[in-house]
Design an enzyme around this catalytic site. Structure first.
Site, PDB file in Angstrom:
ATOM      1  N   LEU A  78       0.692  -1.337   0.168  1.00 10.22           N
ATOM      2  CA  LEU A  78      -0.123   0.050  -0.100  1.00 10.22           C
ATOM      3  C   LEU A  78       0.960   1.306  -0.112  1.00 10.22           C
ATOM      4  O   LEU A  78       0.344   2.249  -0.526  1.00 10.22           O
ATOM      5  CB  LEU A  78      -0.997   0.013   1.222  1.00 10.22           C
ATOM      6  CG  LEU A  78      -2.095  -1.084   1.224  1.00 10.22           C
ATOM      7  CD1 LEU A  78      -2.733  -1.054   2.589  1.00 10.22           C
ATOM      8  CD2 LEU A  78      -3.011  -1.078   0.212  1.00 10.22           C
ATOM      9  N   ASN A  82       9.398   6.619   5.900  1.00  7.49           N
ATOM     10  CA  ASN A  82      10.420   6.455   6.768  1.00  7.49           C
ATOM     11  C   ASN A  82      10.023   5.349   7.994  1.00  7.49           C
ATOM     12  O   ASN A  82      10.974   4.771   8.236  1.00  7.49           O
ATOM     13  CB  ASN A  82      10.376   7.656   7.549  1.00  7.49           C
ATOM     14  CG  ASN A  82      10.889   8.815   6.507  1.00  7.49           C
ATOM     15  OD1 ASN A  82      11.794   8.479   5.469  1.00  7.49           O
ATOM     16  ND2 ASN A  82      10.406   9.943   6.489  1.00  7.49           N
ATOM     17  N   GLY A  84       8.602   2.358   7.602  1.00  5.99           N
ATOM     18  CA  GLY A  84       8.531   1.055   7.290  1.00  5.99           C
ATOM     19  C   GLY A  84       7.567   0.765   5.812  1.00  5.99           C
ATOM     20  O   GLY A  84       7.209   1.765   5.169  1.00  5.99           O
ATOM     21  N   ASP A 194       2.811  13.757  14.201  1.00  5.50           N
ATOM     22  CA  ASP A 194       2.975  13.375  12.861  1.00  5.50           C
ATOM     23  C   ASP A 194       1.901  13.690  11.680  1.00  5.50           C
ATOM     24  O   ASP A 194       1.811  12.767  10.985  1.00  5.50           O
ATOM     25  CB  ASP A 194       3.591  12.040  12.766  1.00  5.50           C
ATOM     26  CG  ASP A 194       4.577  11.844  11.340  1.00  5.50           C
ATOM     27  OD1 ASP A 194       5.075  12.959  10.848  1.00  5.50           O
ATOM     28  OD2 ASP A 194       4.808  10.805  11.132  1.00  5.50           O
TER      29      ASP A 194
END
Length: 400
Positions: A78, A82, A84, A194
């Site tokens: 998908l 950074n 993963g 984030d």
């Protein structure tokens, strides 16, 4: 640079049992579990559809059982970033489609176990504006975080297809992000840390949800040195290493909205020719009708003004970008193509001094949000047309 967050103690423990046939004990525990969850949902301000969807998700989740690597069948990738790789996977025992994020970390077992423990807080995060969580586990050097699959993907992926996202759609996005941030803060004392387009997920039912928020201080610390990229959504105060709060999430939301509205990351700001190429006509800035201004500072060498479309200049080096965020005027929306309400809303998000920046309460009551709440916007239909998705048989206008 990252402030250590106090661990959040879960108010509710979810230990789903594997469904291996009818058992009075397991069925009774499961029913008690759902009653407890329903009480939690009653505390939230949900409409009937939102309540039913959350209950359906939690009922499915209670049947999942312990998550193990061998039980997953990989379907497709998908996205990758950074943090993963995220894959679409089928959980064979339950038949559920999940999004599985795999994070490879070279860490000691004690640290790994602490991360898994801290991630359990995600079991408590049940909101229409937060991506559902099935569980987390460790296997073969990787931490797996298993989440609800959102078939529309993230807003950075949607932007690639849409080129620009219309203001009425961004109104619904803004409402969902504000409600998601408020839920995390009020119910769990969690900051997101984030907020960016890739962490705002959407689906064909018209739902808009936040993911990848900072519940695990240990995971944040373990990944602190993994940043690789050409853009940053961090606030000036966070980049300077000073104390930061939910106000930093507000900055990140504002920067994300400008990007989604104009079609590209807004630092350095687009010049008049770029904006004209994007919007198909000259774009003015300010009450006197002057053409949209370029950066107030001379551009670094190798970054000339270019008329070859959006984002055509070489990207800034990361140190130039971070210096720009801290020392230069914040981005803003061009005039003439967006409403004054939307422009003002974004400006209040992007005030460099966090003490002067708008907070969640002020933004929730802003004229742009109040207008957006009253608008009948077919978010699901727009998304399905943009991504060429099949719309559900019982479509919704928007889940916000």
């Amino acid at each position: 640079m990252l402030a250590r967050r106090k661990p959040v103690l879960p108010a509710l423990t979810i230990n789903p049992t594997i469904a291996e046939g009818p058992s009075p004990t397991s069925e009774g525990a499961s029913e008690a579990h759902l009653v407890d969850l329903q009480k939690k949902l009653e505390e939230l301000d949900l409409d009937e559809q939102q309540r039913k969807r959350l209950e359906a998700f939690l009922t499915q989740k209670a049947k999942v059982g312990e998550l193990k690597d061998d039980d997953f069948e990989r379907i497709s990738e998908l996205g990758a970033g950074n943090g993963g790789v995220v894959t679409k996977a089928r959980h064979r025992p339950s038949g559920l489609i999940m999004a599985r994020k795999l994070i490879h970390l070279e860490i000691k077992p004690a640290v790994r176990n602490q991360i898994i423990r801290e991630l359990q807080v995600l079991h408590e995060c049940n909101s229409p504006y937060i991506v559902g969580f099935y569980g987390a586990f460790y296997s073969d050097g990787e931490i797996s975080i298993c989440m609800e699959h959102m078939d529309g993907g993230s807003l950075d992926q949607v932007l690639k297809e849409a080129k620009r996202i219309p203001e009425d759609i961004l109104g619904k996005v803004s409402i969902a992000v504000l409600r998601g941030l408020a839920y995390l803060r009020e119910k769990h004392q969690i900051m997101h840390r984030d907020v960016k387009p890739s962490n705002i997920l959407v689906n064909s039912r018209g739902e808009i949800k936040l993911c990848d928020f900072g519940v695990s201080g240990q995971l944040i610390d373990s990944m602190a040195n993994s940043f690789v990229g050409t853009r940053s959504y961090m606030s000036p105060e966070r980049l300077q290493g000073t104390h930061y709060s939910v106000q930093s999430d507000i900055w990140s939301m504002g920067l994300s909205l400008v990007e989604l509205a104009i079609g590209r990351y807004p630092i350095p700001p687009p010049d008049a020719k770029e904006l004209e190429a994007s919007f198909g006509r000259p774009v003015v800035d300010g009450a006197d009708g002057e053409p949209h201004s370029v950066s107030p500072r001379p551009r670094p060498p190798g970054r000339p003004i270019s008329g070859h479309g959006m984002d055509s200049r070489p990207a800034m080096a990361i140190f130039e970008l971070l210096d720009y965020i801290v020392n230069e005027p914040p981005p803003k929306l061009p005039s003439g193509v967006f409403s004054s309400d939307f422009q003002e809303f974004v400006n209040k998000c992007l005030i460099k001094n966090p003490a002067e920046r708008a907070d969640l309460k002020l933004l929730t009551n802003h004229a742009f949000i109040k207008r957006s709440e009253g608008e009948d916007v077919d978010f699901a239909g727009w998304l399905c047309r943009t991504l060429r998705l099949k719309q559900p048989s019982t479509p919704t206008r928007t889940a916000v």
